[in-house]
Write a protein that holds these residues in place. Structure first.
Motif, PDB file in Angstrom:
ATOM      1  N   ASP A 227      -5.183   4.056  -3.549  1.00  0.00           N
ATOM      2  CA  ASP A 227      -3.759   4.331  -3.346  1.00  0.00           C
ATOM      3  C   ASP A 227      -3.464   4.565  -1.871  1.00  0.00           C
ATOM      4  N   ILE A 228      -4.359   5.279  -1.208  1.00  0.00           N
ATOM      5  CA  ILE A 228      -4.171   5.557   0.217  1.00  0.00           C
ATOM      6  C   ILE A 228      -4.440   4.295   1.032  1.00  0.00           C
ATOM      7  N   ALA A 229      -5.447   3.540   0.634  1.00  0.00           N
ATOM      8  CA  ALA A 229      -5.767   2.310   1.350  1.00  0.00           C
ATOM      9  C   ALA A 229      -4.617   1.302   1.266  1.00  0.00           C
ATOM     10  N   ASN A 230      -3.973   1.217   0.113  1.00  0.00           N
ATOM     11  CA  ASN A 230      -2.833   0.298  -0.012  1.00  0.00           C
ATOM     12  C   ASN A 230      -1.694   0.699   0.919  1.00  0.00           C
ATOM     13  N   ALA A 231      -1.455   2.007   1.042  1.00  0.00           N
ATOM     14  CA  ALA A 231      -0.423   2.472   1.974  1.00  0.00           C
ATOM     15  C   ALA A 231      -0.808   2.138   3.406  1.00  0.00           C
ATOM     16  N   ALA A 232      -2.103   2.269   3.716  1.00  0.00           N
ATOM     17  CA  ALA A 232      -2.576   1.940   5.060  1.00  0.00           C
ATOM     18  C   ALA A 232      -2.405   0.449   5.348  1.00  0.00           C
ATOM     19  N   LEU A 233      -2.718  -0.399   4.369  1.00  0.00           N
ATOM     20  CA  LEU A 233      -2.525  -1.838   4.554  1.00  0.00           C
ATOM     21  C   LEU A 233      -1.065  -2.153   4.869  1.00  0.00           C
ATOM     22  N   TYR A 234      -0.170  -1.548   4.129  1.00  0.00           N
ATOM     23  CA  TYR A 234       1.252  -1.771   4.376  1.00  0.00           C
ATOM     24  C   TYR A 234       1.641  -1.346   5.791  1.00  0.00           C
ATOM     25  N   LEU A 235       1.298  -0.123   6.160  1.00  0.00           N
ATOM     26  CA  LEU A 235       1.748   0.407   7.447  1.00  0.00           C
ATOM     27  C   LEU A 235       1.122  -0.318   8.633  1.00  0.00           C
ATOM     28  N   CYS A 236      -0.052  -0.913   8.424  1.00  0.00           N
ATOM     29  CA  CYS A 236      -0.727  -1.612   9.516  1.00  0.00           C
ATOM     30  C   CYS A 236      -0.440  -3.113   9.531  1.00  0.00           C
ATOM     31  N   SER A 237       0.393  -3.559   8.614  1.00  0.00           N
ATOM     32  CA  SER A 237       0.701  -4.987   8.518  1.00  0.00           C
ATOM     33  C   SER A 237       2.097  -5.284   9.072  1.00  0.00           C
ATOM     34  N   ASP A 238       2.400  -6.571   9.149  1.00  0.00           N
ATOM     35  CA  ASP A 238       3.727  -6.987   9.617  1.00  0.00           C
ATOM     36  C   ASP A 238       4.837  -6.606   8.640  1.00  0.00           C
ATOM     37  N   ALA A 239       4.458  -6.283   7.397  1.00  0.00           N
ATOM     38  CA  ALA A 239       5.469  -5.842   6.432  1.00  0.00           C
ATOM     39  C   ALA A 239       6.157  -4.562   6.889  1.00  0.00           C
ATOM     40  N   ALA A 240       5.467  -3.788   7.730  1.00  0.00           N
ATOM     41  CA  ALA A 240       6.026  -2.529   8.245  1.00  0.00           C
ATOM     42  C   ALA A 240       6.419  -2.660   9.711  1.00  0.00           C
ATOM     43  N   ALA A 241       6.863  -3.843  10.102  1.00  0.00           N
ATOM     44  CA  ALA A 241       7.148  -4.119  11.510  1.00  0.00           C
ATOM     45  C   ALA A 241       8.240  -3.233  12.099  1.00  0.00           C
ATOM     46  N   TRP A 242       9.089  -2.656  11.247  1.00  0.00           N
ATOM     47  CA  TRP A 242      10.163  -1.789  11.751  1.00  0.00           C
ATOM     48  C   TRP A 242       9.974  -0.350  11.257  1.00  0.00           C
ATOM     49  N   VAL A 243       8.726   0.032  11.028  1.00  0.00           N
ATOM     50  CA  VAL A 243       8.400   1.380  10.571  1.00  0.00           C
ATOM     51  C   VAL A 243       7.530   2.053  11.619  1.00  0.00           C
ATOM     52  N   SER A 244       8.037   3.132  12.204  1.00  0.00           N
ATOM     53  CA  SER A 244       7.263   3.880  13.190  1.00  0.00           C
ATOM     54  C   SER A 244       7.765   5.319  13.227  1.00  0.00           C
ATOM     55  N   GLY A 245       6.851   6.223  13.550  1.00  0.00           N
ATOM     56  CA  GLY A 245       7.191   7.640  13.604  1.00  0.00           C
ATOM     57  C   GLY A 245       7.270   8.300  12.246  1.00  0.00           C
ATOM     58  N   VAL A 246       6.737   7.649  11.221  1.00  0.00           N
ATOM     59  CA  VAL A 246       6.843   8.129   9.844  1.00  0.00           C
ATOM     60  C   VAL A 246       5.553   8.811   9.413  1.00  0.00           C
ATOM     61  N   THR A 247       5.683   9.938   8.698  1.00  0.00           N
ATOM     62  CA  THR A 247       4.566  10.505   7.954  1.00  0.00           C
ATOM     63  C   THR A 247       4.854  10.259   6.481  1.00  0.00           C
ATOM     64  N   LEU A 248       4.123   9.325   5.894  1.00  0.00           N
ATOM     65  CA  LEU A 248       4.378   8.870   4.532  1.00  0.00           C
ATOM     66  C   LEU A 248       3.565   9.687   3.540  1.00  0.00           C
ATOM     67  N   ALA A 249       4.249  10.386   2.644  1.00  0.00           N
ATOM     68  CA  ALA A 249       3.565  11.107   1.577  1.00  0.00           C
ATOM     69  C   ALA A 249       3.153  10.137   0.489  1.00  0.00           C
ATOM     70  N   VAL A 250       1.873  10.114   0.176  1.00  0.00           N
ATOM     71  CA  VAL A 250       1.339   9.298  -0.915  1.00  0.00           C
ATOM     72  C   VAL A 250       0.689  10.281  -1.861  1.00  0.00           C
ATOM     73  N   ASP A 251       1.506  10.830  -2.787  1.00  0.00           N
ATOM     74  CA  ASP A 251       1.066  12.028  -3.501  1.00  0.00           C
ATOM     75  C   ASP A 251       1.507  12.073  -4.961  1.00  0.00           C
ATOM     76  N   GLY A 252       1.936  10.940  -5.503  1.00  0.00           N
ATOM     77  CA  GLY A 252       2.356  10.926  -6.908  1.00  0.00           C
ATOM     78  C   GLY A 252       3.569  11.760  -7.196  1.00  0.00           C
ATOM     79  N   GLY A 253       4.349  12.094  -6.154  1.00  0.00           N
ATOM     80  CA  GLY A 253       5.549  12.907  -6.334  1.00  0.00           C
ATOM     81  C   GLY A 253       5.312  14.399  -6.249  1.00  0.00           C
ATOM     82  N   LEU A 254       4.082  14.809  -5.929  1.00  0.00           N
ATOM     83  CA  LEU A 254       3.762  16.234  -5.928  1.00  0.00           C
ATOM     84  C   LEU A 254       4.599  17.020  -4.920  1.00  0.00           C
ATOM     85  N   GLY A 255       4.886  16.402  -3.777  1.00  0.00           N
ATOM     86  CA  GLY A 255       5.668  17.101  -2.767  1.00  0.00           C
ATOM     87  C   GLY A 255       7.039  17.487  -3.240  1.00  0.00           C
TER      88      GLY A 255
END
Length: 259
Positions: A227-255
């Motif tokens: 689950d964490i690796a998939n988020a990392a793939l997204y953030l490090c790929s061109d799919a996230a080309a306009w995403v910066s300065g974000v702390t992404l919670a990957v927590d199943g909604g726990l937060g």
């Protein structure tokens, strides 16, 4: 089966600290599977060799293994030189290496604080500083750090780790603003409860707390390293080309459940 195209990171070079186990190893494996050349970094050569063998068996591709104590600036510079010599300038820097152990705040010693801060916060600074020049010269790339959920709220019984990770969250925001105009994106992932070997031993009471924690997760299960690796793939790929300065919670909604 991965939801991402096999060539998502084709032609990219990634450095993953703490890449010999747990979430770091899973991120390294996912990046190998999706076309990147990957260097994994850890203090223990034996652990790196074991991880490289597992990753090669899983992906059919071998990572570069670089033993390095990320607290040591000279060792980090040597690591960076070796990666550049083997692969060229990195495109992706993943700061995952961390130290953590339970210690109540009233018992916290300066040595305990420094142990965690030096690995987590100073190590993140050292590795990023050693590699960022190439990204800035190229005018592109990304830096990704693994933190803790909602670090500004604190981390009871792990206040040293909470403080260090809160510092990384601040660095993420500062770096994204400084380096964004030069084409470099900087983000962080805040994983929820993932029962890696290290987390189970150090955070989840050897496993005794896992049922209680699972009940609190709105999506009804613990996270998996993938689950964490998939988020990392997204953030490090061109799919996230306009995403910066974000702390992404990957927590199943726990937060949101404990807000």
């Amino acid at each position: 089966m991965s939801p991402f195209a096999e060539d998502l990171l084709k032609g990219r070079v990634a450095v993953v600290t703490g890449g010999s186990a747990g979430i770091g190893r899973e991120i390294a494996g996912a990046m190998l599977e999706h076309g990147a050349q990957v260097a994994i970094v850890s203090r223990q050569p034996d652990n790196l060799d074991a991880a490289a063998s597992l990753l090669a068996e899983r992906t059919g591709r071998s990572p570069l293994t670089v033993p390095c104590d990320i607290r040591d600036t000279a060792a980090v510079e040597s690591m960076a030189d070796r990666v550049r010599a083997e692969f060229g300038t990195p495109d992706i820097v993943v700061n995952n290496a961390a130290a953590n152990f339970r210690m109540d705040a009233e018992r916290m010693t300066l040595r305990a604080l420094r142990t965690v801060v030096d690995v987590d916060l100073i190590g993140t600074f050292n590795v990023t500083r050693a590699l960022i020049g190439g990204l800035l010269d190229r005018g592109g790339g990304c830096v990704l750090s693994i933190v803790v959920p909602d670090a500004p709220r604190g981390f009871p019984h792990y206040s040293h780790a909470g403080a260090a990770k809160a510092g990384i969250v601040s660095l993420t925001a500062s770096w994204s603003r400084e380096w964004g105009p030069r084409g470099v994106r900087v983000n962080a992932i805040a994983p929820g409860p993932v029962a890696t070997e290290g987390a189970t031993a150090n955070v989840f009471g050897g496993g005794s707390l896992l049922p209680e924690v699972t009940e609190r997760v709105p999506l009804g299960r613990l996270g998996a390293p993938s689950d964490i690796a998939n988020a990392a793939l997204y953030l490090c790929s061109d799919a996230a080309a306009w995403v910066s300065g974000v702390t992404l919670a990957v927590d199943g909604g726990l937060g949101t459940a404990i807000a």
